[in-house]
Design an enzyme around this catalytic site. Sequence first.
Site, mmCIF file in Angstrom:
data_model
loop_
_atom_site.group_PDB
_atom_site.id
_atom_site.type_symbol
_atom_site.label_atom_id
_atom_site.label_comp_id
_atom_site.label_asym_id
_atom_site.label_seq_id
_atom_site.Cartn_x
_atom_site.Cartn_y
_atom_site.Cartn_z
ATOM 1 N N SER A 70 3.156 -13.309 11.736
ATOM 2 C CA SER A 70 1.705 -13.513 11.674
ATOM 3 C C SER A 70 1.185 -14.125 12.970
ATOM 4 C CB SER A 70 1.340 -14.430 10.514
ATOM 5 O OG SER A 70 1.745 -13.885 9.290
HETATM 6 N N1 SAH Z 1 5.498 -15.385 7.359
HETATM 7 C C1 SAH Z 1 6.040 -14.267 8.070
HETATM 8 C C2 SAH Z 1 5.105 -13.073 7.926
HETATM 9 C C3 SAH Z 1 5.861 -11.838 7.745
HETATM 10 S S1 SAH Z 1 4.882 -10.414 7.312
HETATM 11 C C4 SAH Z 1 6.220 -14.612 9.535
HETATM 12 O O1 SAH Z 1 5.497 -15.472 10.039
HETATM 13 O O2 SAH Z 1 7.064 -14.007 10.190
HETATM 14 C C5 SAH Z 1 4.969 -10.399 5.556
HETATM 15 C C6 SAH Z 1 6.353 -10.421 4.958
HETATM 16 O O3 SAH Z 1 6.207 -10.253 3.551
HETATM 17 C C7 SAH Z 1 7.257 -9.296 5.424
HETATM 18 O O4 SAH Z 1 8.456 -9.840 5.910
HETATM 19 C C8 SAH Z 1 7.484 -8.460 4.163
HETATM 20 O O5 SAH Z 1 8.747 -7.849 4.098
HETATM 21 C C9 SAH Z 1 7.299 -9.496 3.076
HETATM 22 N N2 SAH Z 1 6.974 -8.953 1.756
HETATM 23 C C10 SAH Z 1 6.182 -7.899 1.438
HETATM 24 N N3 SAH Z 1 6.137 -7.719 0.105
HETATM 25 C C11 SAH Z 1 6.924 -8.697 -0.450
HETATM 26 C C12 SAH Z 1 7.281 -9.055 -1.778
HETATM 27 N N4 SAH Z 1 6.840 -8.361 -2.839
HETATM 28 N N5 SAH Z 1 8.104 -10.118 -1.954
HETATM 29 C C13 SAH Z 1 8.569 -10.845 -0.898
HETATM 30 N N6 SAH Z 1 8.271 -10.550 0.380
HETATM 31 C C14 SAH Z 1 7.457 -9.497 0.614
#
Ligand code: SAH
Length: 213
Positions: free
Chosen positions: A64
Amino acid sequence: MKDTNKHQGLRNQLVKVLEEKGITDKNVLVAIGKIPRHLFLAEIFENFAYQDTAFPIGSDQTISQPYTVAYQSQLLEIKKGDKVLEIGTGSGYQTAVLCLLGAVVYTVERQNKLFKNTLRELPKLGFHPKKMVFGDGYKGLPEAAPFDSIIVTAGAPVIPQALMAQLKIGGRLVIPVGEKEQIMTLLIRKNETQFEKHEFGDCKFVPLLENKN
Ligand code: SAH
């Protein structure tokens, strides 16, 4: 890759940018000023790591934007020792911010490759969530519930009922709600059945995916 004075200088600048954009929570700003974001990214992004933008982290996912991380963290109003559930571990950067804010962190990721990578790398960087789980965040983490707060870092078409049920009374759920674009939403649990809803600005996240691979 290492963490150097040059990186610290870039971090200080990033903190200034976030302040100018309206982040006021000192603890959040201090945390962002400490975390080596370049070490959460592939080496090719090293020179861009302290720009206020999102970047790809593999498996079609992104780390993010720092502003978004700061904004969501600020809305959580974390107190030391709070039990916090994060849905969407991704690179672990947001997880690291929660750890530095003094939270006891439970984090769930559904992409196995990302999960394994972050499970291995995050402790090496000195961040220790209480539990990192491979699973579907739509279901929350019933075995560790209830939580003081819950943060979702992917766009949810609707607010998952399971997450609402796993909040303590007085607890806060911060979640971007919407399909292609989302509205940053804060739910505060008032009692067993009632939640107060606050809506903030528009945002854009990768989707929260349910039971898909
Ligand atoms: N907080 C992270 C943001 C990653 S983007 C950072 O700063 O790097 C969002 C993340 O949510 C992705 O890694 C994706 O795989 C995960 N995601 C999507 N759907 C999900 C679900 N149902 N359960 C758990 N994680 C999920």
